[in-house]
Design a protein around this motif. Structure first.
Motif, PDB file in Angstrom:
ATOM      1  N   GLU A 409       0.650  -1.291  -0.053  1.00  0.00           N
ATOM      2  CA  GLU A 409       0.074   0.015   0.039  1.00  0.00           C
ATOM      3  C   GLU A 409       0.979   1.295  -0.002  1.00  0.00           C
ATOM      4  O   GLU A 409       0.616   2.375  -0.573  1.00  0.00           O
ATOM      5  CB  GLU A 409      -0.979  -0.021   1.315  1.00  0.00           C
ATOM      6  N   LEU A 410       1.836   1.202   0.705  1.00  0.00           N
ATOM      7  CA  LEU A 410       2.775   2.371   0.723  1.00  0.00           C
ATOM      8  C   LEU A 410       3.468   2.497  -0.430  1.00  0.00           C
ATOM      9  O   LEU A 410       3.711   3.750  -0.946  1.00  0.00           O
ATOM     10  CB  LEU A 410       3.995   2.019   1.666  1.00  0.00           C
ATOM     11  N   TYR A 411       3.856   1.543  -1.245  1.00  0.00           N
ATOM     12  CA  TYR A 411       4.835   1.663  -2.484  1.00  0.00           C
ATOM     13  C   TYR A 411       3.719   2.021  -3.241  1.00  0.00           C
ATOM     14  O   TYR A 411       4.175   2.974  -4.366  1.00  0.00           O
ATOM     15  CB  TYR A 411       5.147   0.182  -2.911  1.00  0.00           C
ATOM     16  N   ALA A 412       2.400   1.769  -3.506  1.00  0.00           N
ATOM     17  CA  ALA A 412       1.326   2.405  -4.408  1.00  0.00           C
ATOM     18  C   ALA A 412       1.270   3.794  -4.254  1.00  0.00           C
ATOM     19  O   ALA A 412       1.245   4.671  -5.092  1.00  0.00           O
ATOM     20  CB  ALA A 412       0.263   1.457  -4.019  1.00  0.00           C
ATOM     21  N   GLU A 413       1.027   4.203  -2.790  1.00  0.00           N
ATOM     22  CA  GLU A 413       1.003   5.693  -2.657  1.00  0.00           C
ATOM     23  C   GLU A 413       2.303   6.537  -2.965  1.00  0.00           C
ATOM     24  O   GLU A 413       2.101   7.533  -3.517  1.00  0.00           O
ATOM     25  CB  GLU A 413       0.660   6.017  -1.178  1.00  0.00           C
ATOM     26  N   ILE A 414       3.347   5.812  -2.754  1.00  0.00           N
ATOM     27  CA  ILE A 414       4.518   6.590  -3.193  1.00  0.00           C
ATOM     28  C   ILE A 414       4.673   6.848  -4.760  1.00  0.00           C
ATOM     29  O   ILE A 414       4.973   7.961  -5.286  1.00  0.00           O
ATOM     30  CB  ILE A 414       5.886   5.879  -2.712  1.00  0.00           C
ATOM     31  N   GLN A 415       4.247   5.751  -5.604  1.00  0.00           N
ATOM     32  CA  GLN A 415       4.367   5.883  -6.830  1.00  0.00           C
ATOM     33  C   GLN A 415       3.317   6.872  -7.275  1.00  0.00           C
ATOM     34  O   GLN A 415       3.615   7.773  -8.369  1.00  0.00           O
ATOM     35  CB  GLN A 415       3.939   4.661  -7.498  1.00  0.00           C
ATOM     36  N   ARG A 416       2.080   7.258  -6.717  1.00  0.00           N
ATOM     37  CA  ARG A 416       1.399   8.253  -6.878  1.00  0.00           C
ATOM     38  C   ARG A 416       1.817   9.753  -6.650  1.00  0.00           C
ATOM     39  O   ARG A 416       1.734  10.705  -7.718  1.00  0.00           O
ATOM     40  CB  ARG A 416      -0.045   8.216  -6.382  1.00  0.00           C
ATOM     41  N   ILE A 417       2.339   9.810  -5.578  1.00  0.00           N
ATOM     42  CA  ILE A 417       2.870  11.098  -5.009  1.00  0.00           C
ATOM     43  C   ILE A 417       4.137  11.592  -5.888  1.00  0.00           C
ATOM     44  O   ILE A 417       4.216  12.758  -6.358  1.00  0.00           O
ATOM     45  CB  ILE A 417       3.558  10.947  -3.686  1.00  0.00           C
ATOM     46  N   VAL A 418       5.084  10.443  -6.316  1.00  0.00           N
ATOM     47  CA  VAL A 418       6.187  11.127  -7.198  1.00  0.00           C
ATOM     48  C   VAL A 418       5.726  11.260  -8.615  1.00  0.00           C
ATOM     49  O   VAL A 418       6.367  12.137  -9.307  1.00  0.00           O
ATOM     50  CB  VAL A 418       7.352  10.141  -7.020  1.00  0.00           C
ATOM     51  N   ALA A 419       4.654  10.600  -8.921  1.00  0.00           N
ATOM     52  CA  ALA A 419       4.247  10.747 -10.403  1.00  0.00           C
ATOM     53  C   ALA A 419       3.476  12.212 -10.692  1.00  0.00           C
ATOM     54  O   ALA A 419       4.063  13.112 -11.559  1.00  0.00           O
ATOM     55  CB  ALA A 419       3.252   9.837 -10.828  1.00  0.00           C
ATOM     56  N   ASP A 420       2.977  12.587  -9.424  1.00  0.00           N
ATOM     57  CA  ASP A 420       2.465  14.018  -9.253  1.00  0.00           C
ATOM     58  C   ASP A 420       3.598  15.235  -9.449  1.00  0.00           C
ATOM     59  O   ASP A 420       3.641  16.243 -10.034  1.00  0.00           O
ATOM     60  CB  ASP A 420       1.469  14.101  -8.516  1.00  0.00           C
ATOM     61  N   ALA A 421       4.853  14.914  -8.419  1.00  0.00           N
ATOM     62  CA  ALA A 421       5.723  15.592  -8.351  1.00  0.00           C
ATOM     63  C   ALA A 421       6.490  15.724  -9.787  1.00  0.00           C
ATOM     64  O   ALA A 421       7.124  16.798 -10.165  1.00  0.00           O
ATOM     65  CB  ALA A 421       6.518  15.383  -7.106  1.00  0.00           C
ATOM     66  N   ALA A 422       6.649  14.700 -10.563  1.00  0.00           N
ATOM     67  CA  ALA A 422       7.332  14.640 -11.889  1.00  0.00           C
ATOM     68  C   ALA A 422       8.736  14.967 -11.693  1.00  0.00           C
ATOM     69  O   ALA A 422       8.946  15.717 -12.881  1.00  0.00           O
ATOM     70  CB  ALA A 422       6.431  15.159 -12.804  1.00  0.00           C
ATOM     71  N   PRO A 423       9.438  14.633 -10.688  1.00  0.00           N
ATOM     72  CA  PRO A 423      11.243  15.161 -10.977  1.00  0.00           C
ATOM     73  C   PRO A 423      11.669  14.288 -12.259  1.00  0.00           C
ATOM     74  O   PRO A 423      12.782  14.470 -12.795  1.00  0.00           O
ATOM     75  CB  PRO A 423      11.753  14.535  -9.709  1.00  0.00           C
ATOM     76  N   LEU A 424      11.111  13.082 -12.613  1.00  0.00           N
ATOM     77  CA  LEU A 424      11.364  12.592 -13.735  1.00  0.00           C
ATOM     78  C   LEU A 424      10.090  11.895 -14.454  1.00  0.00           C
ATOM     79  O   LEU A 424       9.057  11.804 -13.836  1.00  0.00           O
ATOM     80  CB  LEU A 424      12.458  11.443 -13.428  1.00  0.00           C
ATOM     81  N   VAL A 425      10.398  11.585 -15.621  1.00  0.00           N
ATOM     82  CA  VAL A 425       9.428  10.773 -16.344  1.00  0.00           C
ATOM     83  C   VAL A 425       9.689   9.221 -16.887  1.00  0.00           C
ATOM     84  O   VAL A 425      10.448   9.370 -17.835  1.00  0.00           O
ATOM     85  CB  VAL A 425       8.758  11.728 -17.607  1.00  0.00           C
ATOM     86  N   PRO A 426       9.167   8.345 -16.124  1.00  0.00           N
ATOM     87  CA  PRO A 426       9.478   6.812 -16.727  1.00  0.00           C
ATOM     88  C   PRO A 426       8.941   6.905 -18.221  1.00  0.00           C
ATOM     89  O   PRO A 426       7.623   7.263 -18.339  1.00  0.00           O
ATOM     90  CB  PRO A 426       8.826   6.135 -15.773  1.00  0.00           C
ATOM     91  N   LEU A 427       9.529   6.245 -19.128  1.00  0.00           N
ATOM     92  CA  LEU A 427       9.034   6.010 -20.504  1.00  0.00           C
ATOM     93  C   LEU A 427       8.879   4.714 -20.737  1.00  0.00           C
ATOM     94  O   LEU A 427       7.951   4.275 -21.358  1.00  0.00           O
ATOM     95  CB  LEU A 427      10.103   6.745 -21.360  1.00  0.00           C
ATOM     96  N   ALA A 428      10.053   3.704 -20.700  1.00  0.00           N
ATOM     97  CA  ALA A 428       9.985   2.302 -21.129  1.00  0.00           C
ATOM     98  C   ALA A 428      10.600   1.592 -20.263  1.00  0.00           C
ATOM     99  O   ALA A 428      11.511   1.724 -19.792  1.00  0.00           O
ATOM    100  CB  ALA A 428      10.705   2.458 -22.597  1.00  0.00           C
ATOM    101  N   VAL A 429      10.074   0.225 -20.160  1.00  0.00           N
ATOM    102  CA  VAL A 429      10.718  -0.755 -19.687  1.00  0.00           C
ATOM    103  C   VAL A 429      11.491  -1.644 -20.665  1.00  0.00           C
ATOM    104  O   VAL A 429      10.892  -2.274 -21.672  1.00  0.00           O
ATOM    105  CB  VAL A 429       9.674  -1.891 -18.835  1.00  0.00           C
ATOM    106  N   GLU A 430      12.764  -1.603 -20.530  1.00  0.00           N
ATOM    107  CA  GLU A 430      13.600  -2.379 -21.744  1.00  0.00           C
ATOM    108  C   GLU A 430      13.529  -3.803 -21.887  1.00  0.00           C
ATOM    109  O   GLU A 430      13.183  -4.616 -20.759  1.00  0.00           O
ATOM    110  CB  GLU A 430      15.136  -1.936 -21.392  1.00  0.00           C
ATOM    111  N   HIS A 431      13.653  -4.158 -23.093  1.00  0.00           N
ATOM    112  CA  HIS A 431      13.536  -5.769 -23.039  1.00  0.00           C
ATOM    113  C   HIS A 431      15.253  -6.142 -23.409  1.00  0.00           C
ATOM    114  O   HIS A 431      15.729  -5.365 -23.965  1.00  0.00           O
ATOM    115  CB  HIS A 431      12.973  -6.233 -24.318  1.00  0.00           C
TER     116      HIS A 431
END
Length: 459
Positions: A409-431
């Motif tokens: 639950e904490l990891y999910a909430e962290i992901q939402r907070i940092v996405a809103d703050a947007a210090p970086l933009v994740p684009l792709a998971v590499e193969h």
């Protein structure tokens, strides 16, 4: 040649051949014994490791608990990698072959963390000063150091006294070939036996080859664009959010990876790692929304900046695509390309504006702590220099709770907070991919990208 300087795949791909850890991960990311043949979890903060007896370092000395204690304490003292280990309170040598590690709080990621290359076990009696260790690194892994031409080839040879048995391949030459096409040509001409990270179109061209075989596998590596929030205008959250809307992840994947990558869904957590959520934000590619946010931030006509990348083909291709996407919303980004080592060093010091990077993780804490925790500012991974006391506390709590459901639950909430703050933009998971001569057998792609050569042989 030192795995404890900074978290760099370019370093680890070489050093993982020379240094083993107490605990290792196999190709399926399962924990397996390494230099510790077993371990006992005594309580929530105490783990006892039973070392293999008779393990030899490359200089002929036998490994003891003192080497383990020295290595891990050296790792904990190095700001480039120690963010992963600061929770360790003490390391005690109970006897020559028994080590007890105590953490200051319960820590559910201790074993995975000890599999990382930064936790490599080195020889205590060797000269481990920065200059000398680069010239003569001494480990207990399957290969030992022969030579390294700065910026050129690294030569390793099989360690015949390796505790796991002498490797079948007796000599490895690691050669940096920045252009993916040239790596493929090296395979086709026979100059190269094994090549990592081929271009997707090159993989397609090799299909049906009688002399070269290829393999692909999902990874835990996420590519992202980051900004330095210590510099204007990136200290403005609306500017950062505008960048998130300006970038088109699918086009990025299509153009840089020829479609052979997975959308990151604006989170640094790859889908294969516990704690991943796919709905952490409402971002989407939206040029008008990006322009609107820039105007609200005081930049109706956009602004000029620099976009840093290292001198690899994926980085350069990424820079071209991202530069054009930013231009569509009025952000003029001059691309600054640097040699790989210099790039990591300078971005670690915060000299950059915008930057392109990838991060590989094996557990949620190692990813989120590296990207968003105050402890990881700089070379440890947080090159955006963004953090808040709230997120720091949540990351710490998630890593120390013994309630798995609460941690998720904490990891999910962290992901939402940092996405809103947007210090970086994740684009792709590499193969991941590799190509090899058809007589090369036994090689496997390691999801963490460093890849083991031991176990590979010529048919």
């Amino acid at each position: 040649m030192d795995p404890m300087v900074q978290a760099s795949i370019a370093t680890f791909r070489v050093t993982t051949q020379m240094f083993d850890r107490l605990v290792m991960l196999d190709y399926d990311m399962n924990l397996v014994p390494g230099l510790a043949e077993s371990w006992d979890v005594v309580d929530e903060t105490t783990t006892v490791f039973h070392l293999r007896k008779g393990v030899k370092f490359h200089n002929g000395e036998e490994m003891t608990s003192e080497d383990v204690k020295y290595s891990l304490e050296r790792c904990m003292a190095n700001p480039g990698v120690n963010y992963n280990y600061l929770i360790i309170e003490s390391i005690t040598c109970d006897d020559d072959y028994t080590v007890t590690i105590k953490t200051s709080e319960p820590f559910n990621a201790l074993l995975p963390r000890l599999t990382l290359d930064a936790a490599s076990i080195i020889c205590k009696s060797a000269d481990t000063s920065p200059e000398e260790f680069n010239k003569n690194p001494v480990g207990a892994g399957p290969y030992k150091f022969v030579s390294w031409e700065l910026g050129g080839d690294v030569v390793l040879e099989a360690f015949e006294d390796y505790w796991g048995g002498a490797p079948a391949i007796k000599r490895i030459i690691f050669r940096t070939i920045p252009e993916a096409l040239n790596r493929t040509i090296g395979l086709e001409t026979g100059e190269v036996d094994l090549a990592y990270d081929l271009g997707i179109t090159d993989l397609e061209s090799l299909e049906g080859s009688e002399t070269v075989t290829t393999m692909t596998s999902p990874s835990t590596t996420v590519w992202y664009v980051g900004v330095n929030v210590q510099k204007a205008p990136f200290d403005n959250q609306k500017v950062r959010q505008a960048i998130a809307y300006a970038l088109n992840p699918q086009d990025y994947i299509d153009l840089v990876f020829s479609g052979e990558a997975t959308l990151a869904n604006y989170t640094m957590m790859p889908p294969s790692v516990d704690g991943y959520i796919s709905d952490c934000s409402s971002y989407s590619y939206n040029v008008e929304k990006a322009k609107e946010l820039l105007a609200e931030a005081g930049y109706p006509d956009g602004f000029s900046t620099t976009l840093w990348c290292s001198d690899s083909q994926v980085m350069r291709d990424s820079a071209v695509v991202i530069q054009e996407q930013l231009r569509q919303v009025g952000i003029e980004a001059e691309v600054k390309t640097m040699e790989n080592g210099q790039y990591y060093a300078d971005t670690g010091e915060g000299a950059h504006d915008m930057y392109i990077m990838s991060k590989t993780s094996i557990d949620p804490d190692s990813m989120l702590r590296a990207m968003y925790h105050t402890e990881a500012f700089g070379p440890s991974g947080n090159r955006s220099f963004w953090a808040t006391p709230e997120v720091d506390a949540m990351i710490d709590e998630a890593s120390t709770t013994t309630d798995t459901e609460h941690a998720m639950e904490l990891y999910a909430e962290i992901q939402r907070i940092v996405a809103d703050a947007a210090p970086l933009v994740p684009l792709a998971v590499e193969h991941l991919n590799a190509g090899m001569q058809s007589n090369v057998k036994g090689f496997g792609l390691y999801p963490g990208k460093s890849h083991y050569i031991n176990g590979t042989y010529f048919e």
